[in-house]
Design a protein around this motif. Structure first.
Motif, short mmCIF file in Angstrom:
data_model
loop_
_atom_site.label_atom_id
_atom_site.label_comp_id
_atom_site.label_asym_id
_atom_site.label_seq_id
_atom_site.Cartn_x
_atom_site.Cartn_y
_atom_site.Cartn_z
N ARG A 1 0.88 -1.27 -0.09
CA ARG A 1 -0.21 0.04 -0.18
C ARG A 1 0.70 1.23 -0.16
O ARG A 1 0.55 2.20 -0.17
N HIS A 2 1.93 1.12 0.58
CA HIS A 2 2.96 2.44 0.58
C HIS A 2 4.22 2.52 -0.25
O HIS A 2 5.05 3.15 0.19
N LEU A 3 4.27 1.48 -1.09
CA LEU A 3 5.35 1.52 -2.34
C LEU A 3 4.93 1.63 -3.54
O LEU A 3 3.93 1.16 -3.79
N ILE A 4 5.47 2.53 -4.26
CA ILE A 4 4.95 2.92 -5.56
C ILE A 4 4.99 1.19 -6.53
O ILE A 4 6.08 0.88 -6.49
N GLN A 5 4.05 1.01 -7.23
CA GLN A 5 4.01 -0.06 -7.79
C GLN A 5 4.58 0.24 -9.49
O GLN A 5 4.32 0.94 -9.95
N VAL A 6 5.91 -0.60 -9.51
CA VAL A 6 6.62 -0.43 -10.95
C VAL A 6 6.15 -1.64 -11.83
O VAL A 6 5.97 -2.72 -11.49
N TYR A 7 5.89 -0.96 -12.81
CA TYR A 7 5.39 -2.10 -14.01
C TYR A 7 6.41 -2.46 -15.08
O TYR A 7 6.45 -3.76 -15.33
N ASP A 8 7.57 -1.50 -15.19
CA ASP A 8 8.25 -1.86 -16.28
C ASP A 8 9.66 -1.13 -15.90
O ASP A 8 9.74 0.18 -15.54
N ILE A 9 10.82 -1.54 -16.31
CA ILE A 9 11.99 -0.81 -16.27
C ILE A 9 12.89 -1.23 -17.66
O ILE A 9 12.89 -2.22 -18.08
N GLY A 10 13.41 -0.26 -18.23
CA GLY A 10 14.08 -0.52 -19.51
C GLY A 10 14.82 0.97 -20.23
O GLY A 10 15.14 1.68 -19.50
N VAL A 11 15.42 0.49 -21.37
CA VAL A 11 15.87 1.48 -21.94
C VAL A 11 15.47 1.98 -23.60
O VAL A 11 15.26 0.84 -24.10
N LEU A 12 15.03 3.10 -23.77
CA LEU A 12 14.45 3.32 -25.07
C LEU A 12 15.68 3.49 -25.80
O LEU A 12 16.86 4.00 -25.52
N LYS A 13 15.98 2.98 -27.01
CA LYS A 13 17.04 2.90 -28.03
C LYS A 13 17.01 4.06 -28.87
O LYS A 13 18.10 4.41 -29.48
N THR A 14 15.89 4.69 -29.23
CA THR A 14 15.75 5.81 -29.98
C THR A 14 15.11 6.93 -29.53
O THR A 14 14.29 6.95 -28.61
N PRO A 15 15.36 8.27 -29.79
CA PRO A 15 16.72 8.53 -30.70
C PRO A 15 18.00 8.40 -30.18
O PRO A 15 18.99 8.01 -30.63
N ASP A 16 17.96 8.60 -28.76
CA ASP A 16 19.31 8.17 -28.14
C ASP A 16 18.81 7.05 -26.79
O ASP A 16 17.67 7.13 -26.64
N GLU A 17 19.77 6.48 -26.29
CA GLU A 17 19.46 5.61 -25.09
C GLU A 17 19.17 6.26 -24.04
O GLU A 17 19.91 7.22 -23.50
N GLN A 18 18.08 5.98 -23.56
CA GLN A 18 17.51 6.63 -22.38
C GLN A 18 16.78 5.74 -21.50
O GLN A 18 15.67 5.23 -21.86
N ALA A 19 16.96 5.78 -20.19
CA ALA A 19 16.44 4.93 -19.41
C ALA A 19 15.02 5.51 -18.93
O ALA A 19 14.83 6.35 -18.78
N PHE A 20 14.15 4.50 -18.85
CA PHE A 20 12.91 4.69 -18.46
C PHE A 20 12.40 3.91 -17.13
O PHE A 20 12.73 2.87 -16.84
N MET A 21 11.28 4.18 -16.38
CA MET A 21 10.71 3.33 -15.46
C MET A 21 8.97 3.84 -15.63
O MET A 21 8.83 4.88 -15.55
N SER A 22 8.26 2.79 -15.80
CA SER A 22 6.83 3.09 -15.94
C SER A 22 6.22 2.51 -14.49
O SER A 22 6.50 1.36 -13.93
N MET A 23 5.22 3.31 -13.90
CA MET A 23 4.87 3.06 -12.66
C MET A 23 3.19 3.29 -12.61
O MET A 23 2.90 3.92 -13.36
N LYS A 24 2.77 2.95 -11.63
CA LYS A 24 1.43 3.09 -11.18
C LYS A 24 1.07 4.61 -11.10
O LYS A 24 1.92 5.31 -10.38
N LEU A 25 0.23 5.15 -11.76
CA LEU A 25 -0.26 6.50 -11.57
C LEU A 25 -1.06 6.96 -10.52
O LEU A 25 -2.05 6.60 -10.04
N VAL A 26 -0.36 7.82 -9.74
CA VAL A 26 -1.05 8.26 -8.26
C VAL A 26 -1.51 9.68 -8.66
O VAL A 26 -0.85 10.46 -8.85
#
Length: 427
Positions: free
Chosen positions: A60-85
């Motif tokens: 209940r008190h930790l953000i839920q993470v759906y995915d972690i990864g790296v966008l390849k284009t246009p440049d490599e950029q790390a991302f994290m998708s989480m539950k929207l609060v």
């Protein structure tokens, strides 16, 4: 924020909207190909551990993470998708709401427990996870009452200078570039708890000149120096020394004056030496729950409440027994006059209270009033002549006076009575 930007986004699967998410895109100069794995190590560990049954109470008190990864284009950029609060509120909004004098103790404890529950789980995993960047604007406030921790484990692996405003919440060892451990999170918890109770940061004026000059190194040094200040009331010292103190929270929030054990717990979190703080969030949470349930601290470890429906905090009525524990806590903190006041209030509630009379004797001995301390012990002995604690306290008083032989005799009687009590208990 310190890591990058967070967007409201839609997750699309086969051309259909699956859900709305919070999408964090990390700044490439802070998180890049060379440190992707290291930065996300703890986050990946926690996501994996969310399958464990022990995670349920913390969910209940930790953000839920759906995915972690790296966008390849246009440049490599790390991302994290989480539950929207929804709502865009954080604990910082609650602090601002109570900025004139702080919030009630019960409200502050309710918020504090919500932070400690997930931290207690993180800190006691087989491979402990440290948050490393605890601060009010990193803690989401949902529905004006539910707190949700974000960015867990990320900052612990980034250089201090890349964390923006986090310097104000860092433990001394983190400012010295020592790897963060659970006591570093405890220090940040202490600062947040102080803010909840007082409406102000304990180091609110530290480093203002460095901030104006945009001097990061000077800001870190100013905060490191301030961490060495003692927590003490105003007193007859020089102006410079008077400024260099952490103002006791009870000096701002008067409700704390009747809860010295809680203030002692808060002060323990803010110790410069990490070995003098709580070992981890589990220990602090256990002490808080014990105080809420019994009104006193102790060495007995109880199982903390981790219910999904967390009860409202209701502090115990001040019984004479609780006041004795308050007084002994004040005695440890060196606040002898206030400790004596607590004992007198306990003895008004319960006149022939041996534990209260003996606590009074300890306080009087600390004040070097040995005559009245001895008289208090004699009074306690008249009430209960076979209480070994009476002789133990008398021995301590006599030893403080330098009367070694008399103290030794009292200690012998104490040991004899304890032995007799243990034998009768076995029968």
């Amino acid at each position: 924020g310190a890591f990058g930007a967070v967007y409201r986004a839609r997750q699309i699967v086969f051309g259909r909207k699956l859900r709305e998410v919070a999408l964090k895109l990390f700044e490439t100069e802070k998180v890049g190909p060379e440190n992707f794995g290291e930065v996300f190590n703890d986050a990946i560990t926690l996501i994996g551990m969310q399958e464990e049954s022990s995670y349920a109470a913390s969910a209940r008190h930790l953000i839920q993470v759906y995915d972690i990864g790296v966008l390849k284009t246009p440049d490599e950029q790390a991302f994290m998708s989480m539950k929207l609060v929804p709502g865009r509120k954080t604990l910082e909004d609650a602090v601002r709401r109570w900025r004139h004098g702080g919030m009630p103790i019960e409200t502050a404890l309710g918020y504090l427990r919500q932070i400690l529950i997930p931290l207690a789980w993180m800190h006691t995993l087989d491979i402990a996870v440290v948050h490393g960047d605890l601060k009010p604007d990193n803690i989401l406030l949902a529905d004006d009452s539910i707190l949700i921790l974000t960015d867990f484990g990320l900052a612990a692996r980034l250089p201090l200078g890349s964390r923006g405003g986090a310097i104000a919440y860092q433990a001394p060892e983190s400012l010295l570039h020592v790897s963060a451990t659970a006591p570093a999170d405890i220090y940040a918890i202490g600062i947040i708890w102080y803010e909840l109770l007082t409406g102000r940061h304990p180091f609110k004026d530290v480093g203002l000149a460095a901030i104006a000059d945009d001097d990061q190194q000077a800001l870190v040094q100013a905060h490191l120096d301030a961490r060495k200040w003692s927590i003490r009331p105003a007193g007859p010292v020089s102006k410079n020394e008077q400024d260099q103190r952490i103002v006791p929270a009870s000096e701002i929030n008067k409700q704390l004056l009747d809860h010295p054990q809680l203030e002692a717990m808060l002060n323990r979190c803010l110790q410069f030496d990490q070995s003098r703080r709580y070992l981890n969030a589990r220990h602090l949470l256990t002490d808080i729950d014990r105080y809420v349930e019994t009104g006193r601290l102790g060495t007995i470890v109880i199982q903390p409440r981790h219910d999904d429906d967390e009860p409202a905090i209701v502090l115990q009525t001040k019984t004479p027994e609780i006041r004795v524990h308050d007084a002994l806590s004040l005695l440890k903190q060196g606040q002898l006059d206030t400790a004596l006041e607590q004992i007198e209030r306990a003895l008004k509630q319960k006149k022939d209270f041996v534990a209260g009379i003996l606590a009074k004797a300890r306080i009087l001995a600390a004040k070097k009033d040995f005559k009245n301390a001895r008289e208090a012990c004699v009074k306690a002995q008249q009430i209960d002549p076979k209480d070994p604690d009476v002789f133990g306290v008398m021995a301590d008083v006599l030893l403080s006076e330098g009367k070694t032989e008399l103290a030794r005799n009292m200690r012998s009687q104490e040991q004899r009575l304890r032995y007799e009590r243990s034998r009768s208990g076995r029968r």
